[in-house]
Design a protein around this motif. Structure first.
Motif, PDB file in Angstrom:
ATOM      1  N   GLY A 139     -68.641 -24.159  -5.430  1.00  0.00           N
ATOM      2  CA  GLY A 139     -69.952 -24.364  -6.016  1.00  0.00           C
ATOM      3  C   GLY A 139     -70.071 -25.489  -7.026  1.00  0.00           C
ATOM      4  O   GLY A 139     -71.093 -25.595  -7.681  1.00  0.00           O
ATOM      5  N   LEU A 140     -69.068 -26.323  -7.166  1.00  0.00           N
ATOM      6  CA  LEU A 140     -69.143 -27.425  -8.125  1.00  0.00           C
ATOM      7  C   LEU A 140     -69.247 -28.755  -7.392  1.00  0.00           C
ATOM      8  O   LEU A 140     -68.585 -28.966  -6.379  1.00  0.00           O
ATOM      9  CB  LEU A 140     -67.900 -27.448  -9.018  1.00  0.00           C
ATOM     10  CG  LEU A 140     -67.690 -26.253  -9.928  1.00  0.00           C
ATOM     11  CD1 LEU A 140     -66.368 -26.397 -10.666  1.00  0.00           C
ATOM     12  CD2 LEU A 140     -68.816 -26.087 -10.904  1.00  0.00           C
ATOM     13  N   THR A 141     -70.056 -29.632  -7.935  1.00  0.00           N
ATOM     14  CA  THR A 141     -70.132 -30.977  -7.376  1.00  0.00           C
ATOM     15  C   THR A 141     -68.886 -31.747  -7.808  1.00  0.00           C
ATOM     16  O   THR A 141     -68.203 -31.350  -8.754  1.00  0.00           O
ATOM     17  CB  THR A 141     -71.395 -31.709  -7.879  1.00  0.00           C
ATOM     18  OG1 THR A 141     -71.288 -31.877  -9.292  1.00  0.00           O
ATOM     19  CG2 THR A 141     -72.656 -30.942  -7.537  1.00  0.00           C
ATOM     20  N   PRO A 142     -68.580 -32.847  -7.152  1.00  0.00           N
ATOM     21  CA  PRO A 142     -67.418 -33.649  -7.567  1.00  0.00           C
ATOM     22  C   PRO A 142     -67.499 -34.099  -9.029  1.00  0.00           C
ATOM     23  O   PRO A 142     -66.486 -34.142  -9.715  1.00  0.00           O
ATOM     24  CB  PRO A 142     -67.449 -34.838  -6.610  1.00  0.00           C
ATOM     25  CG  PRO A 142     -68.108 -34.296  -5.377  1.00  0.00           C
ATOM     26  CD  PRO A 142     -69.135 -33.327  -5.888  1.00  0.00           C
ATOM     27  N   ALA A 143     -68.698 -34.422  -9.506  1.00  0.00           N
ATOM     28  CA  ALA A 143     -68.857 -34.831 -10.906  1.00  0.00           C
ATOM     29  C   ALA A 143     -68.534 -33.678 -11.850  1.00  0.00           C
ATOM     30  O   ALA A 143     -67.891 -33.863 -12.885  1.00  0.00           O
ATOM     31  CB  ALA A 143     -70.272 -35.324 -11.154  1.00  0.00           C
ATOM     32  N   GLU A 144     -68.970 -32.469 -11.476  1.00  0.00           N
ATOM     33  CA  GLU A 144     -68.681 -31.297 -12.300  1.00  0.00           C
ATOM     34  C   GLU A 144     -67.184 -30.985 -12.298  1.00  0.00           C
ATOM     35  O   GLU A 144     -66.624 -30.613 -13.327  1.00  0.00           O
ATOM     36  CB  GLU A 144     -69.466 -30.086 -11.797  1.00  0.00           C
ATOM     37  CG  GLU A 144     -70.950 -30.192 -12.052  1.00  0.00           C
ATOM     38  CD  GLU A 144     -71.749 -29.113 -11.348  1.00  0.00           C
ATOM     39  OE1 GLU A 144     -72.820 -28.760 -11.855  1.00  0.00           O
ATOM     40  OE2 GLU A 144     -71.302 -28.619 -10.281  1.00  0.00           O
ATOM     41  N   GLN A 145     -66.538 -31.159 -11.158  1.00  0.00           N
ATOM     42  CA  GLN A 145     -65.097 -30.942 -11.068  1.00  0.00           C
ATOM     43  C   GLN A 145     -64.348 -31.921 -11.972  1.00  0.00           C
ATOM     44  O   GLN A 145     -63.397 -31.548 -12.657  1.00  0.00           O
ATOM     45  CB  GLN A 145     -64.613 -31.108  -9.633  1.00  0.00           C
ATOM     46  CG  GLN A 145     -65.017 -29.995  -8.709  1.00  0.00           C
ATOM     47  CD  GLN A 145     -64.601 -30.257  -7.272  1.00  0.00           C
ATOM     48  OE1 GLN A 145     -64.296 -31.393  -6.901  1.00  0.00           O
ATOM     49  NE2 GLN A 145     -64.608 -29.215  -6.465  1.00  0.00           N
ATOM     50  N   MET A 184     -78.296 -30.798  -0.009  1.00  0.00           N
ATOM     51  CA  MET A 184     -77.597 -30.600  -1.251  1.00  0.00           C
ATOM     52  C   MET A 184     -76.436 -29.623  -1.105  1.00  0.00           C
ATOM     53  O   MET A 184     -75.424 -29.780  -1.738  1.00  0.00           O
ATOM     54  CB  MET A 184     -78.557 -30.050  -2.310  1.00  0.00           C
ATOM     55  CG  MET A 184     -79.328 -31.075  -3.067  1.00  0.00           C
ATOM     56  SD  MET A 184     -78.233 -32.067  -4.066  1.00  0.00           S
ATOM     57  CE  MET A 184     -79.384 -33.274  -4.594  1.00  0.00           C
ATOM     58  N   VAL A 185     -76.577 -28.617  -0.265  1.00  0.00           N
ATOM     59  CA  VAL A 185     -75.528 -27.615  -0.138  1.00  0.00           C
ATOM     60  C   VAL A 185     -74.263 -28.244   0.430  1.00  0.00           C
ATOM     61  O   VAL A 185     -73.162 -27.921   0.013  1.00  0.00           O
ATOM     62  CB  VAL A 185     -76.007 -26.424   0.727  1.00  0.00           C
ATOM     63  CG1 VAL A 185     -74.872 -25.463   0.964  1.00  0.00           C
ATOM     64  CG2 VAL A 185     -77.189 -25.742   0.074  1.00  0.00           C
ATOM     65  N   GLY A 186     -74.376 -29.178   1.343  1.00  0.00           N
ATOM     66  CA  GLY A 186     -73.217 -29.814   1.947  1.00  0.00           C
ATOM     67  C   GLY A 186     -72.460 -30.711   0.987  1.00  0.00           C
ATOM     68  O   GLY A 186     -71.309 -31.035   1.208  1.00  0.00           O
ATOM     69  N   ASN A 187     -73.078 -31.127  -0.115  1.00  0.00           N
ATOM     70  CA  ASN A 187     -72.464 -32.019  -1.093  1.00  0.00           C
ATOM     71  C   ASN A 187     -71.605 -31.267  -2.101  1.00  0.00           C
ATOM     72  O   ASN A 187     -70.838 -31.862  -2.823  1.00  0.00           O
ATOM     73  CB  ASN A 187     -73.553 -32.814  -1.816  1.00  0.00           C
ATOM     74  CG  ASN A 187     -72.999 -34.013  -2.554  1.00  0.00           C
ATOM     75  OD1 ASN A 187     -71.892 -34.458  -2.288  1.00  0.00           O
ATOM     76  ND2 ASN A 187     -73.769 -34.521  -3.484  1.00  0.00           N
ATOM     77  N   LYS A 188     -71.714 -29.954  -2.142  1.00  0.00           N
ATOM     78  CA  LYS A 188     -70.971 -29.175  -3.122  1.00  0.00           C
ATOM     79  C   LYS A 188     -69.639 -28.709  -2.542  1.00  0.00           C
ATOM     80  O   LYS A 188     -69.480 -28.522  -1.354  1.00  0.00           O
ATOM     81  CB  LYS A 188     -71.785 -27.962  -3.570  1.00  0.00           C
ATOM     82  CG  LYS A 188     -72.953 -28.341  -4.444  1.00  0.00           C
ATOM     83  CD  LYS A 188     -73.428 -27.158  -5.219  1.00  0.00           C
ATOM     84  CE  LYS A 188     -74.443 -27.633  -6.240  1.00  0.00           C
ATOM     85  NZ  LYS A 188     -74.591 -26.694  -7.315  1.00  0.00           N
TER      86      LYS A 188
END
Length: 53
Positions: free
Chosen positions: A9-15, A1-5
């Motif tokens: 600290g934001l995921t692509p969906a959050e961005q 999961m850490v490599g996906n952020k």
């Protein structure tokens, strides 16, 4: 999961959500500024551009 952020600290969906929200706020703010400008010009009347300098 850490490599996906992202690094901050934001995921692509959050961005994507943050960008859409920021764009919506910018458009609302721009519309509000335009409304204030139009109302101000309307209150000053059409003769405001005819005044001596």
């Amino acid at each position: 999961m850490v490599g996906n952020k992202a690094p901050h600290g934001l995921t692509p969906a959050e961005q994507k959500r943050r960008r859409k929200r920021s764009l919506a706020l910018a458009l609302i703010l721009g519309a509000l500024v335009l409304i204030f400008y139009v109302v101000t010009i309307a209150k000053l009347g059409p003769g405001v551009m005819q005044r001596p300098l």
